[in-house]
Enzyme design. Structure first.
Site, PDB file in Angstrom:
ATOM      1  N   LYS A 289      -4.602 -10.775  -6.184  1.00  9.98           N
ATOM      2  CA  LYS A 289      -5.838 -11.066  -5.451  1.00  9.98           C
ATOM      3  C   LYS A 289      -6.919 -10.014  -5.759  1.00  9.98           C
ATOM      4  O   LYS A 289      -6.590  -8.860  -6.068  1.00  9.98           O
ATOM      5  CB  LYS A 289      -5.573 -11.180  -3.940  1.00  9.98           C
ATOM      6  CG  LYS A 289      -5.250  -9.896  -3.283  1.00  9.98           C
ATOM      7  CD  LYS A 289      -5.324  -9.967  -1.767  1.00  9.98           C
ATOM      8  CE  LYS A 289      -5.145  -8.545  -1.282  1.00  9.98           C
ATOM      9  NZ  LYS A 289      -5.350  -8.220   0.048  1.00  9.98           N
TER      10      LYS A 289
ATOM     11  N   LYS B   3     -10.392  -4.552  -2.780  1.00 12.65           N
ATOM     12  CA  LYS B   3     -11.226  -3.337  -2.793  1.00 12.65           C
ATOM     13  C   LYS B   3     -10.446  -2.150  -3.338  1.00 12.65           C
ATOM     14  O   LYS B   3     -11.018  -1.206  -3.859  1.00 12.65           O
ATOM     15  CB  LYS B   3     -11.616  -2.971  -1.356  1.00 12.65           C
ATOM     16  CG  LYS B   3     -12.612  -3.885  -0.720  1.00 12.65           C
ATOM     17  CD  LYS B   3     -12.935  -3.351   0.679  1.00 12.65           C
ATOM     18  CE  LYS B   3     -13.316  -4.480   1.591  1.00 12.65           C
ATOM     19  NZ  LYS B   3     -12.758  -4.406   2.922  1.00 12.65           N
TER      20      LYS B   3
ATOM     21  N   LYS C 206       0.836  -1.211   0.000  1.00 12.27           N
ATOM     22  CA  LYS C 206       0.000   0.000   0.000  1.00 12.27           C
ATOM     23  C   LYS C 206       0.865   1.252   0.000  1.00 12.27           C
ATOM     24  O   LYS C 206       0.514   2.271  -0.591  1.00 12.27           O
ATOM     25  CB  LYS C 206      -0.928   0.019   1.212  1.00 12.27           C
ATOM     26  CG  LYS C 206      -2.050  -0.994   1.129  1.00 12.27           C
ATOM     27  CD  LYS C 206      -3.069  -0.748   2.232  1.00 12.27           C
ATOM     28  CE  LYS C 206      -4.115  -1.845   2.287  1.00 12.27           C
ATOM     29  NZ  LYS C 206      -4.980  -1.749   3.457  1.00 12.27           N
TER      30      LYS C 206
HETATM   31  P1  TYM Z   1     -10.231  -6.649   4.518  1.00 10.32           P
HETATM   32  O1  TYM Z   1     -11.330  -5.687   4.758  1.00 10.32           O
HETATM   33  O2  TYM Z   1      -9.195  -6.318   3.484  1.00 10.32           O
HETATM   34  O3  TYM Z   1     -10.807  -8.071   4.165  1.00 10.32           O
HETATM   35  C1  TYM Z   1     -11.814  -8.674   4.961  1.00 10.32           C
HETATM   36  C2  TYM Z   1     -11.671 -10.170   4.928  1.00 10.32           C
HETATM   37  O4  TYM Z   1     -11.724 -10.638   3.571  1.00 10.32           O
HETATM   38  C3  TYM Z   1     -10.574 -11.415   3.277  1.00 10.32           C
HETATM   39  N1  TYM Z   1     -10.192 -11.171   1.879  1.00 10.32           N
HETATM   40  C4  TYM Z   1     -10.070 -12.142   0.965  1.00 10.32           C
HETATM   41  N2  TYM Z   1     -10.234 -13.473   1.037  1.00 10.32           N
HETATM   42  C5  TYM Z   1     -10.057 -14.183  -0.096  1.00 10.32           C
HETATM   43  N3  TYM Z   1      -9.708 -13.622  -1.290  1.00 10.32           N
HETATM   44  C6  TYM Z   1      -9.532 -12.295  -1.407  1.00 10.32           C
HETATM   45  N4  TYM Z   1      -9.220 -11.752  -2.574  1.00 10.32           N
HETATM   46  C7  TYM Z   1      -9.718 -11.478  -0.244  1.00 10.32           C
HETATM   47  N5  TYM Z   1      -9.628 -10.154  -0.004  1.00 10.32           N
HETATM   48  C8  TYM Z   1      -9.925  -9.987   1.302  1.00 10.32           C
HETATM   49  C9  TYM Z   1      -9.506 -10.910   4.233  1.00 10.32           C
HETATM   50  O5  TYM Z   1      -8.490 -11.874   4.441  1.00 10.32           O
HETATM   51  C10 TYM Z   1     -10.309 -10.641   5.482  1.00 10.32           C
HETATM   52  O6  TYM Z   1     -10.497 -11.812   6.236  1.00 10.32           O
HETATM   53  N6  TYM Z   1      -7.211  -5.841   8.283  1.00 10.32           N
HETATM   54  C11 TYM Z   1      -8.440  -6.490   7.941  1.00 10.32           C
HETATM   55  C12 TYM Z   1      -9.626  -6.074   8.799  1.00 10.32           C
HETATM   56  C13 TYM Z   1      -9.396  -6.242  10.242  1.00 10.32           C
HETATM   57  C14 TYM Z   1      -9.407  -7.465  10.959  1.00 10.32           C
HETATM   58  C15 TYM Z   1      -9.166  -7.122  12.327  1.00 10.32           C
HETATM   59  C16 TYM Z   1      -9.582  -8.802  10.594  1.00 10.32           C
HETATM   60  C17 TYM Z   1      -9.189  -5.248  11.131  1.00 10.32           C
HETATM   61  N7  TYM Z   1      -9.035  -5.759  12.385  1.00 10.32           N
HETATM   62  C18 TYM Z   1      -9.106  -8.092  13.304  1.00 10.32           C
HETATM   63  C19 TYM Z   1      -9.524  -9.777  11.588  1.00 10.32           C
HETATM   64  C20 TYM Z   1      -9.294  -9.420  12.927  1.00 10.32           C
HETATM   65  C21 TYM Z   1      -8.758  -6.139   6.515  1.00 10.32           C
HETATM   66  O7  TYM Z   1      -8.441  -5.101   6.027  1.00 10.32           O
HETATM   67  O8  TYM Z   1      -9.502  -7.013   5.883  1.00 10.32           O
END
Ligand code: TYM
Length: 336
Positions: free
Chosen positions: A199, A202, A113
């Site tokens: 991957k 968003k 990022k």
């Molecule tokens: P975020 O918002 O990017 O993604 C949310 C969840 O979706 C999963 N994910 C994917 N899984 C499969 N293929 C993909 N292309 C893909 N893109 C996203 C992510 O692995 C995630 O499980 N940092 C985290 C949010 C967060 C969080 C936490 C998660 C903040 N605090 C505490 C767990 C525990 C995030 O940005 O996920």
């Protein structure tokens, strides 16, 4: 023995896509009746990259409504907003002071990022995984279900908890439980529709790279029509030379509910012209019930508000109790 506790969250930036759904939320829903669950909307993480203040609260509400529309059930699950529980930011500060800087500089997501943002990289972006560690450790969960891309953040969380316990608690009475990541083998890494080696994300500026859960049928049709394929006839899983083929077959498998063997046989002689309409129809059919429930939920804003208010109360009580232990372990005086 009580049920194991599960916690996870999604950042409220942009819309939820198939990667978020298949890698995370669908697994939360499937497993929820076996656990005591806490799922939150990570709105504090959403401001680590430039954001629009006019959309922040709306994105949070949309995501909360989508959690419910995807099937999270309040009988088993508490849903809350990260910024509604101030303990998250306070514990982040305490962790900041015990986390070596070089642990954060190693984080892959930060490096990726940061490259995109050049000179505008905020301290918050570097600090992002520490906030994530606080999110998790406040609730003393046993398991954290996430997609593959969060593995490194989960390892850091375990390292921070171990370091804190080692430096400030007795081995018999650790302050933090060391959580386990829960990463399902299929769906943990859904790839971009425009490049099977990247991957689905968003933050990809190309809308055509992802299918969002609220995309109307026409948009889904168009995105699948225009997605990247290859010139080879006969579709197969697990060929590293054909990443798009593997990704699209995996999507078809997960969204249709058929087995891998059944899909392999069904598609072995197909060309893309035959396969794409099939994938389109299962995608539209899988998302329709979610979209219908979403529309019903957003008709009733007071319901959503009450879900989040109750969620906050329950979450805040647990978070405060852990924060109190952490403050005491670090030697802070107790406020009168
Ligand atoms: P975020 O918002 O990017 O993604 C949310 C969840 O979706 C999963 N994910 C994917 N899984 C499969 N293929 C993909 N292309 C893909 N893109 C996203 C992510 O692995 C995630 O499980 N940092 C985290 C949010 C967060 C969080 C936490 C998660 C903040 N605090 C505490 C767990 C525990 C995030 O940005 O996920």
């Amino acid at each position: 023995m009580g049920r194991q506790r599960v916690l996870s969250g999604v950042q409220s930036t942009g819309e939820l896509h198939l990667g978020n759904y298949l890698g995370a939320i669908r697994n939360w829903v499937d497993g929820q009746s076996h656990y005591e669950n806490y799922f939150f909307i990570a709105d504090l993480h959403a401001i680590t990259v430039p954001h629009n203040p006019k959309r922040l609260a709306e994105n949070t509400r949309t995501l909360a409504a989508l959690y419910l529309a995807c099937g999270l059930d309040l009988e088993f699950t508490t849903i809350f907003v990260q910024s509604h529980v101030p303990a998250h930011t306070e514990l982040t500060w305490l962790f900041n002071c015990i986390t070596p800087l070089n642990w954060l500089e190693r984080m892959i997501q930060f490096k990726e990022k940061a490259i995109k943002q050049g000179e505008n990289v905020s301290v918050g972006l570097l600090n992002y995984p520490v906030l994530q560690a606080a999110d998790i450790l406040l609730y003393q969960p046993d398991l954290v279900p996430v997609g593959e891309d969060q593995k490194q953040h989960l390892e850091l969380t375990r390292d921070i908890a171990t370091r804190f316990n080692f430096q400030f608690a007795s081995p018999k009475q650790p302050v933090f439980k060391i959580p386990e990541p829960l990463i399902r083998p299929t769906g943990a890494r859904v790839m971009s529709l425009l490049d099977g080696t990247r991957k689905m994300s968003k933050s990809d500026p190309a809308e055509l790279s992802r299918i969002n859960l609220l995309d109307p049928p026409d948009q889904i049709r168009n995105k699948i029509k225009r997605c990247k394929t290859d010139p080879i006839r006969g579709l197969t899983f697990d060929n590293p030379a054909r990443p798009e083929c593997d990704n699209l077959l995996t999507l078809y498998m997960l969204l249709s509910g058929k087995s891998k063997a059944a899909i392999a046989t069904e598609c072995q002689d197909m060309g893309w012209g035959q396969f794409k309409p099939l994938l389109t129809e299962v995608t539209i059919a899988a998302l329709k019930p979610i979209q219908d429930r979403y529309q019903a939920i957003v008709q009733e804003p007071s319901y959503l508000e009450s879900v989040l208010r109750q969620g906050r109360e329950k979450a805040a009580a647990i978070a405060f109790s852990t924060l109190k232990q952490a403050r005491e372990a670090l030697g802070f005086s107790t406020p009168l």
